[in-house]
Scaffold this motif. Structure first.
Motif, PDB file in Angstrom:
ATOM      1  N   HIS A 191     -12.725 -63.187  68.389  1.00 59.58           N
ATOM      2  CA  HIS A 191     -12.291 -64.110  67.331  1.00 59.58           C
ATOM      3  C   HIS A 191     -12.398 -65.580  67.726  1.00 59.58           C
ATOM      4  O   HIS A 191     -12.606 -66.431  66.868  1.00 59.58           O
ATOM      5  N   ASP A 192     -12.282 -65.892  69.029  1.00 62.64           N
ATOM      6  CA  ASP A 192     -12.354 -67.292  69.456  1.00 62.64           C
ATOM      7  C   ASP A 192     -13.639 -67.630  70.202  1.00 62.64           C
ATOM      8  O   ASP A 192     -13.747 -68.706  70.806  1.00 62.64           O
TER       9      ASP A 192
ATOM     10  N   LYS B 135     -15.649 -71.005  70.294  1.00 62.71           N
ATOM     11  CA  LYS B 135     -15.287 -72.195  71.080  1.00 62.71           C
ATOM     12  C   LYS B 135     -16.389 -72.589  72.065  1.00 62.71           C
ATOM     13  O   LYS B 135     -16.329 -73.655  72.684  1.00 62.71           O
TER      14      LYS B 135
ATOM     15  N   HIS C  38     -14.499 -73.267  65.452  1.00 70.06           N
ATOM     16  CA  HIS C  38     -14.882 -71.985  66.064  1.00 70.06           C
ATOM     17  C   HIS C  38     -14.774 -70.809  65.104  1.00 70.06           C
ATOM     18  O   HIS C  38     -15.505 -69.833  65.250  1.00 70.06           O
TER      19      HIS C  38
ATOM     20  N   HIS D  35      -8.508 -67.130  60.906  1.00 67.66           N
ATOM     21  CA  HIS D  35      -7.323 -66.983  61.758  1.00 67.66           C
ATOM     22  C   HIS D  35      -6.670 -68.322  62.098  1.00 67.66           C
ATOM     23  O   HIS D  35      -5.485 -68.371  62.413  1.00 67.66           O
ATOM     24  N   SER D  36      -7.408 -69.436  62.034  1.00 64.74           N
ATOM     25  CA  SER D  36      -6.806 -70.751  62.310  1.00 64.74           C
ATOM     26  C   SER D  36      -6.275 -71.422  61.052  1.00 64.74           C
ATOM     27  O   SER D  36      -5.775 -72.547  61.113  1.00 64.74           O
TER      28      SER D  36
HETATM   29 FE   LIG Z   1      -8.782 -69.550  67.252  1.00 63.92          FE
END
Ligand SMILES: [Fe+2]
Ligand SMILES: O[C@H]1[C@H](O)[C@@H](O)[C@H](O)[C@@H](O)[C@H]1O
Ligand SMILES: [Fe+2]
Length: 346
Positions: free
Chosen positions: A152-153, A156, A225, A251-252
């Motif tokens: 999910h991240d 970045k 991201h 999600h953010s």
């Molecule tokens: Fe995130």
């Protein structure tokens, strides 16, 4: 274990906790991550303090770290405009940067620290594994959720030179829509006043350029991201269920999933998917800890999850492939394309 899920069935949290077994109210501290231990417990019991001794997501705490987090949000709120996001989507939509596997990409996050995060200052590969391991414990059969947490991240990597070395304000932090008014639910909302869109009459009403219920797919969300990883997943033909892709993409978007702002822009599918995002968020946030995961120890599980179906393909070989290609392209997708191809274009 089912590995091909069109759309996972939503199970209320209390139901899912049944697999934790024991009928006790005792809490288990597991690598900084507190789990409720009773099947009857409908309420998720999250740890109250982060590894800096503060409440999670306290953007007004008095600390040095908080000062730099606030400076991050000042820059983010000034620079993320509708035009900026449009340009970024076009640029990164080309996927002409590199080609690499998911695990190779995870390892790159060894070099990345997220300056927007008041709760974690460890390399981001730790966060990927902390959240994936935490969710795996409570949802052992939902492998799509383990994979979703793992990746999910990953977006970045935009901070790294081979991905364009974008500044932190263009990669991390909470996200928000452009093209309509900035809701007060955004952290450090005051800094939006210097955003070029702030006084644009087309953009500064509740709906702005959107219509009620238009669906988040049609909304321009600040670049970072989330959207990048979603784009990579989509364009590489990921077969993750729609809830997984939704988690990756939003999600953010804390103003929506935590504060309930901007919900008038959602459609029915968004509302369904939001239930899974609520579950995911607890693991994403409360697994942040100074107790590090042993990367080499868990690597085999995640590598096998990423590669699952390639092994299937190798063992049955070309005969089956040949038949299935002629039967139907859909069946081919169903049996041979796992959630992702072996190498992804980024
Ligand atoms: Fe995130
Ligand atoms: O600082 C964090 C971090 O950047 C996370 O990756 C993001 O998902 C959160 O929304 C944000 O608050
Ligand atoms: Fe995260």
């Amino acid at each position: 274990m089912t590995i091909l899920v069109a759309q996972p069935e939503f199970v209320a949290q209390g139901e899912n906790l049944k697999n934790l077994g024991e009928e006790t109210n005792e809490l288990v501290l597991d690598g900084g991550f507190v789990l409720p231990k009773t099947a009857a417990d409908d309420v998720f019991l999250a740890p109250e303090i982060n590894s800096f001794g503060k409440a999670f997501r306290d953007y007004n705490a008095e600390s040095e770290r908080q000062k730099s987090v606030e400076e991050f949000y000042r820059l983010q709120h000034i620079n993320q405009s509708y035009d900026f996001v449009k340009r970024m989507r076009e640029k990164y939509g080309k996927l002409d940067k590199v080609e690499m596997s998911i695990w190779e990409c995870c390892e790159l996050l060894n070099e990345v620290v997220d300056e927007s995060d008041p709760d974690l200052d460890e390399p981001q590969i730790q966060h990927l594994l902390q959240s994936a391991e935490a969710i795996r414990k409570d949802y052992p059969d939902e492998d799509w959720l383990h994979l979703t947490a793992l990746i999910h991240d990953l977006g970045k990597v935009l901070l790294l030179p081979s991905f364009g070395e974008l500044p932190q304000w263009a990669v991390v932090g909470d996200t928000f829509p452009l093209g309509c008014a900035f809701d007060k639910a955004n952290v450090h909302h005051k800094y939006f006043k210097d955003n070029p869109d702030f006084n644009n009459p087309d953009y500064n009403t509740k709906n702005g350029i959107y219509t009620e219920g238009c669906g988040l797919d049609n909304v321009m969300i600040s670049w970072g991201h989330d959207d990048y990883m979603y784009l990579v997943a989509k364009e590489n033909g990921s077969t993750l269920p729609s809830a997984g892709l939704f988690i990756i993409r939003y999600h953010s978007f804390y103003p929506l999933h935590k504060e309930g702002a901007y919900t008038h822009l959602m459609n029915e599918e968004d509302k369904e998917n939001l239930k899974w995002l609520h579950i995911f968020n607890k693991y994403d946030l409360y697994s942040k800890s100074k107790v590090l995961v042993d990367v080499e120890k868990v690597k085999p599980y995640y590598v096998s999850l990423i590669e699952k179906v390639s092994a299937f393909l190798a063992s049955f070989g070309y005969v089956i492939l040949y038949i299935l290609v002629f039967v139907s392209l859909k069946l081919y997708n169903f049996f041979f394309l796992q959630y992702f191809p072996a190498k992804l274009r980024w």
